[in-house]
Structure formats: C-alpha cells, structure tokens
Motif scaffolding. Structure first.
Motif, PDB file in Angstrom:
ATOM      1  N   GLY A   1       0.827  -1.205   0.000  1.00  0.00           N
ATOM      2  CA  GLY A   1       0.000   0.000   0.000  1.00  0.00           C
ATOM      3  C   GLY A   1       0.863   1.259   0.000  1.00  0.00           C
ATOM      4  O   GLY A   1       2.080   1.209   0.157  1.00  0.00           O
ATOM      5  N   LYS A   2       0.193   2.396  -0.128  1.00  0.00           N
ATOM      6  CA  LYS A   2       0.934   3.672  -0.178  1.00  0.00           C
ATOM      7  C   LYS A   2       1.661   3.940   1.145  1.00  0.00           C
ATOM      8  O   LYS A   2       2.813   4.366   1.159  1.00  0.00           O
ATOM      9  N   MET A   3       0.977   3.665   2.283  1.00  0.00           N
ATOM     10  CA  MET A   3       1.623   3.902   3.573  1.00  0.00           C
ATOM     11  C   MET A   3       2.706   2.842   3.824  1.00  0.00           C
ATOM     12  O   MET A   3       3.747   3.134   4.426  1.00  0.00           O
TER      13      MET A   3
ATOM     14  N   LEU B   1      -0.188  11.692   2.255  1.00  0.00           N
ATOM     15  CA  LEU B   1       1.072  11.516   1.523  1.00  0.00           C
ATOM     16  C   LEU B   1       1.007  12.218   0.161  1.00  0.00           C
ATOM     17  O   LEU B   1      -0.044  12.210  -0.490  1.00  0.00           O
TER      18      LEU B   1
ATOM     19  N   LYS C   1      -9.414  -0.860  11.185  1.00  0.00           N
ATOM     20  CA  LYS C   1      -8.489   0.168  11.686  1.00  0.00           C
ATOM     21  C   LYS C   1      -8.364   0.152  13.210  1.00  0.00           C
ATOM     22  O   LYS C   1      -7.311   0.482  13.746  1.00  0.00           O
TER      23      LYS C   1
ATOM     24  N   THR D   1      -0.191  13.211   8.101  1.00  0.00           N
ATOM     25  CA  THR D   1      -1.115  13.849   7.174  1.00  0.00           C
ATOM     26  C   THR D   1      -1.070  13.074   5.860  1.00  0.00           C
ATOM     27  O   THR D   1      -0.409  12.026   5.749  1.00  0.00           O
TER      28      THR D   1
ATOM     29  N   THR E   1       0.649  -0.974   8.637  1.00  0.00           N
ATOM     30  CA  THR E   1       0.182   0.202   7.878  1.00  0.00           C
ATOM     31  C   THR E   1      -1.210  -0.048   7.306  1.00  0.00           C
ATOM     32  O   THR E   1      -1.628   0.639   6.385  1.00  0.00           O
TER      33      THR E   1
ATOM     34  N   VAL F   1      -1.932 -12.210   5.053  1.00  0.00           N
ATOM     35  CA  VAL F   1      -2.536 -12.098   6.387  1.00  0.00           C
ATOM     36  C   VAL F   1      -3.762 -11.195   6.306  1.00  0.00           C
ATOM     37  O   VAL F   1      -3.809 -10.281   5.487  1.00  0.00           O
ATOM     38  N   ASP F   2      -4.751 -11.502   7.146  1.00  0.00           N
ATOM     39  CA  ASP F   2      -5.921 -10.634   7.269  1.00  0.00           C
ATOM     40  C   ASP F   2      -5.950 -10.128   8.711  1.00  0.00           C
ATOM     41  O   ASP F   2      -6.179 -10.906   9.642  1.00  0.00           O
ATOM     42  N   ILE F   3      -5.727  -8.835   8.913  1.00  0.00           N
ATOM     43  CA  ILE F   3      -5.617  -8.322  10.288  1.00  0.00           C
ATOM     44  C   ILE F   3      -6.955  -8.332  11.022  1.00  0.00           C
ATOM     45  O   ILE F   3      -6.995  -8.128  12.231  1.00  0.00           O
TER      46      ILE F   3
ATOM     47  N   SER G   1       0.426  -8.864   3.347  1.00  0.00           N
ATOM     48  CA  SER G   1      -0.784  -8.097   3.039  1.00  0.00           C
ATOM     49  C   SER G   1      -1.955  -9.056   2.891  1.00  0.00           C
ATOM     50  O   SER G   1      -1.768 -10.272   2.917  1.00  0.00           O
ATOM     51  N   ARG G   2      -3.123  -8.505   2.725  1.00  0.00           N
ATOM     52  CA  ARG G   2      -4.332  -9.348   2.669  1.00  0.00           C
ATOM     53  C   ARG G   2      -4.316 -10.284   1.463  1.00  0.00           C
ATOM     54  O   ARG G   2      -4.615 -11.462   1.581  1.00  0.00           O
ATOM     55  N   SER G   3      -3.948  -9.765   0.299  1.00  0.00           N
ATOM     56  CA  SER G   3      -3.934 -10.609  -0.902  1.00  0.00           C
ATOM     57  C   SER G   3      -2.677 -11.472  -0.971  1.00  0.00           C
ATOM     58  O   SER G   3      -2.674 -12.533  -1.581  1.00  0.00           O
TER      59      SER G   3
ATOM     60  N   GLY H   1      -5.326  -0.201   7.717  1.00  0.00           N
ATOM     61  CA  GLY H   1      -6.488   0.251   8.470  1.00  0.00           C
ATOM     62  C   GLY H   1      -7.539   0.699   7.482  1.00  0.00           C
ATOM     63  O   GLY H   1      -7.598   1.865   7.085  1.00  0.00           O
TER      64      GLY H   1
HETATM   65  N1  LIG Z   1      -2.369   7.365   2.144  1.00  0.00           N
HETATM   66  C1  LIG Z   1      -2.269   8.410   2.971  1.00  0.00           C
HETATM   67  O1  LIG Z   1      -1.941   9.550   2.560  1.00  0.00           O
HETATM   68  C2  LIG Z   1      -2.525   8.227   4.437  1.00  0.00           C
HETATM   69  C3  LIG Z   1      -2.266   9.289   5.335  1.00  0.00           C
HETATM   70  C4  LIG Z   1      -2.503   9.102   6.694  1.00  0.00           C
HETATM   71  C5  LIG Z   1      -2.986   7.878   7.146  1.00  0.00           C
HETATM   72  N2  LIG Z   1      -3.233   6.868   6.244  1.00  0.00           N
HETATM   73  C6  LIG Z   1      -3.752   5.587   6.750  1.00  0.00           C
HETATM   74  O2  LIG Z   1      -2.873   4.551   6.354  1.00  0.00           O
HETATM   75  C7  LIG Z   1      -3.632   3.340   6.206  1.00  0.00           C
HETATM   76  C8  LIG Z   1      -3.238   2.717   4.866  1.00  0.00           C
HETATM   77  O3  LIG Z   1      -3.546   3.619   3.824  1.00  0.00           O
HETATM   78  P1  LIG Z   1      -2.939   3.421   2.352  1.00  0.00           P
HETATM   79  O4  LIG Z   1      -3.127   4.723   1.647  1.00  0.00           O
HETATM   80  O5  LIG Z   1      -1.579   2.817   2.418  1.00  0.00           O
HETATM   81  O6  LIG Z   1      -3.965   2.342   1.731  1.00  0.00           O
HETATM   82  P2  LIG Z   1      -3.722   1.445   0.443  1.00  0.00           P
HETATM   83  O7  LIG Z   1      -2.738   2.065  -0.477  1.00  0.00           O
HETATM   84  O8  LIG Z   1      -5.103   1.135  -0.065  1.00  0.00           O
HETATM   85  O9  LIG Z   1      -3.068   0.092   0.991  1.00  0.00           O
HETATM   86  C9  LIG Z   1      -3.761  -0.730   1.863  1.00  0.00           C
HETATM   87  C10 LIG Z   1      -2.893  -1.947   2.184  1.00  0.00           C
HETATM   88  O10 LIG Z   1      -3.523  -2.645   3.247  1.00  0.00           O
HETATM   89  C11 LIG Z   1      -3.671  -4.010   2.898  1.00  0.00           C
HETATM   90  N3  LIG Z   1      -4.878  -4.510   3.577  1.00  0.00           N
HETATM   91  C12 LIG Z   1      -6.139  -4.018   3.505  1.00  0.00           C
HETATM   92  N4  LIG Z   1      -6.948  -4.706   4.336  1.00  0.00           N
HETATM   93  C13 LIG Z   1      -6.169  -5.641   4.928  1.00  0.00           C
HETATM   94  C14 LIG Z   1      -6.415  -6.655   5.892  1.00  0.00           C
HETATM   95  N5  LIG Z   1      -7.633  -6.865   6.409  1.00  0.00           N
HETATM   96  N6  LIG Z   1      -5.377  -7.434   6.299  1.00  0.00           N
HETATM   97  C15 LIG Z   1      -4.147  -7.261   5.788  1.00  0.00           C
HETATM   98  N7  LIG Z   1      -3.845  -6.314   4.870  1.00  0.00           N
HETATM   99  C16 LIG Z   1      -4.855  -5.519   4.451  1.00  0.00           C
HETATM  100  C17 LIG Z   1      -3.767  -4.032   1.402  1.00  0.00           C
HETATM  101  O11 LIG Z   1      -3.389  -5.313   0.954  1.00  0.00           O
HETATM  102  P3  LIG Z   1      -3.933  -5.905  -0.453  1.00  0.00           P
HETATM  103  O12 LIG Z   1      -3.617  -4.864  -1.500  1.00  0.00           O
HETATM  104  O13 LIG Z   1      -3.164  -7.153  -0.608  1.00  0.00           O
HETATM  105  O14 LIG Z   1      -5.418  -6.080  -0.272  1.00  0.00           O
HETATM  106  C18 LIG Z   1      -2.735  -2.937   1.044  1.00  0.00           C
HETATM  107  O15 LIG Z   1      -1.426  -3.467   1.109  1.00  0.00           O
HETATM  108  C19 LIG Z   1      -5.111   3.727   6.316  1.00  0.00           C
HETATM  109  O16 LIG Z   1      -5.587   3.431   7.604  1.00  0.00           O
HETATM  110  C20 LIG Z   1      -5.086   5.238   6.111  1.00  0.00           C
HETATM  111  O17 LIG Z   1      -6.151   5.884   6.772  1.00  0.00           O
HETATM  112  C21 LIG Z   1      -3.013   7.014   4.920  1.00  0.00           C
END
Ligand SMILES: NC(=O)c1ccc[n+]([C@@H]2O[C@H](COP(=O)([O-])OP(=O)(O)OC[C@H]3O[C@@H](n4cnc5c(N)ncnc54)[C@H](OP(=O)(O)O)[C@@H]3O)[C@@H](O)[C@H]2O)c1
Length: 202
Positions: free
Chosen positions: A11-13, A159, A88, A157, A64, A40-42, A30-32, A66
């Motif tokens: 994921g991005k984080m 990204l 989350k 904040t 990372t 893993v599924d958290i 990660s989930r997939s 949620g």
């Molecule tokens: N992006 C931002 O700018 C930002 C800023 C502040 C806070 N956050 C927080 O950071 C967290 C992640 O955001 P992101 O932007 O990185 O999201 P993202 O790019 O959509 O990535 C999500 C990641 O989480 C994995 N995932 C989702 N559900 C899962 C589960 N049940 N078990 C295990 N892995 C799981 C996904 O795996 P698969 O792809 O394999 O499904 C993917 O690797 C969120 O809570 C968000 O609120 C993000």
C-alpha cells in the motif's frame, strides 16, 4: 539489523514505511499476499497467529493497514462502521494482543492512525474516530506491555503519493513525501520511545 514484519507493505503507507526500514530484514505481508512474502488478514486473529508462527521470532511489527469507509455521518451504515472498526481499530488492537505471544524481548509495535482525528474533514468520521481510538490505545497500553516491549503510532497527514486520491477531499492540506513519513517509522522502530503518537504534518 532487526527482523521486522511490515503489514500492508504494497500500500501507499506501506511503501512510505519501507523507506525508513532499509537497514533491517523486512518481511512483508498483506491481505492478498500479492507481491509480499506472506498473506494475512488483520481482521482475523487466527490469520495473525498463523503469520507470526510462520515467520518465527521477530523484533518488530509495523502495521500500515487500516481500512476505512468514507461517508457523511448521517449516511454511515452499520456495515460501514463495522468494516472500519474491525480493521483500523480492532484489527490493530488484536495484532498487538496476538503478536505479544511471539515478539522478542525489547521488541516494538508500530501502528497507523492519521491526521483526520485532529484535523477533521467531511466524510471521514469513521477514519477520524478509529484513528483517535488507536492513538489513545497506544498511549495507554504502553504502560502494560511486558518484557520491555514498546509501542508507538504514526499519525501522518496525507502523503504526496496519495494526493491524487485524497486531494479533492482535503482542501487546504499540505501533503508530505513518503520518505518523511518513513523517518517517523524509523524513529519508532530504532529509537527507545514508547507510548508516543508520532505526528507527521506539514
Ligand atoms: N495514504 C495516505 O496519505 C494516508 C495518510 C494518513 C494515514 N493513512 C492511513 O494509512 C492506512 C493505509 O492507507 P494506504 O493509503 O496505504 O492504503 P492502500 O494504499 O489502499 O493500501 C492498503 C494496504 O492494506 C492491505 N490490507 C487491507 N486490508 C487488509 C487486511 N484486512 N489485512 C491485511 N492487509 C490488508 C492491502 O493489501 P492488499 O492490496 O493485498 O489487499 C494494502 O497493502 C489507512 O488506515 C489510512 O487511513 C493514509
């Protein structure tokens, strides 16, 4: 060098966290399971236990993941609240509960929240509420962890790498580069701090 499990690595984080973990042996999940070492599924304690058993002894978990649903409060359904809380909030709490059985003495957990609990925006009540819960959980549970195990949460904040997705929802916010957020993860894993909410804001 520490053995670090990074959950949500693709994921991005997760990619931002990875920039701060370069000196360590990082095991990804990660989930997939696509592009990561493990699946893993958290939201499933059995899945978390299976991951920790397969990896064997480790020094740190960086989470990372949620998942959040976005809607106005008046439109939020029970299902949307449940999906957000189970991922989350409860998912991260269970990750610590289950991980405690397996993590080495002096190890660390690093969780994720997000700036919307201190800088609210429309449609983000579930993200904000669960982020606030995780910040509180970390501040308080740090006093209860055994064996010199530490816990912190990164509260960033938006990204730069995610601005194309969230920018329209967040007028007046300044995005930060993933490498800056990576430094916060590095401080948590490599430092001696515990019970801290590490804010990364512009
Ligand atoms: N992006 C931002 O700018 C930002 C800023 C502040 C806070 N956050 C927080 O950071 C967290 C992640 O955001 P992101 O932007 O990185 O999201 P993202 O790019 O959509 O990535 C999500 C990641 O989480 C994995 N995932 C989702 N559900 C899962 C589960 N049940 N078990 C295990 N892995 C799981 C996904 O795996 P698969 O792809 O394999 O499904 C993917 O690797 C969120 O809570 C968000 O609120 C993000």
């Amino acid at each position: 060098m520490k053995k670090v499990i990074l959950i949500g690595a693709q994921g991005k984080m997760g990619q931002a966290a990875l920039t701060g973990l370069q000196k360590h042996h990082v095991i990804t999940a990660s989930r997939s399971g696509n592009g990561t070492d493990y699946q893993v599924d958290i939201t499933d304690k059995k899945s978390l236990k299976a991951l920790f058993e397969k990896v064997g002894p480790f020094d740190a978990v960086v989470n990372t993941v949620g998942y959040c649903e976005y809607a106005d409060f008046t439109d939020m359904t029970d299902e949307q609240w449940d999906a957000t809380v189970q991922s989350k909030m409860i998912g991260q709490i269970n990750l610590v509960k289950v991980g405690l059985e397996f993590i080495n003495d002096g190890g660390s957990f690093t969780l994720i929240s997000g700036i919307l609990n201190v800088k609210p925006i429309p449609m983000a009540i579930a993200d904000a509420t669960t982020s606030g819960a995780i910040d509180t959980f970390v501040r308080c549970v740090a006093h209860e962890l055994p064996r010199s195990i530490r816990i912190n949460v990164i509260n960033p904040t938006v990204l730069e790498e995610a601005w194309d997705v969230y920018g329209d929802m967040m007028p007046g916010f300044q995005p930060v580069p993933g490498t800056l957020v990576g430094k916060a993860f590095e401080r948590s894993v490599d430092g001696f701090i515990t019970g801290q909410v590490i804010f990364v804001d512009a």
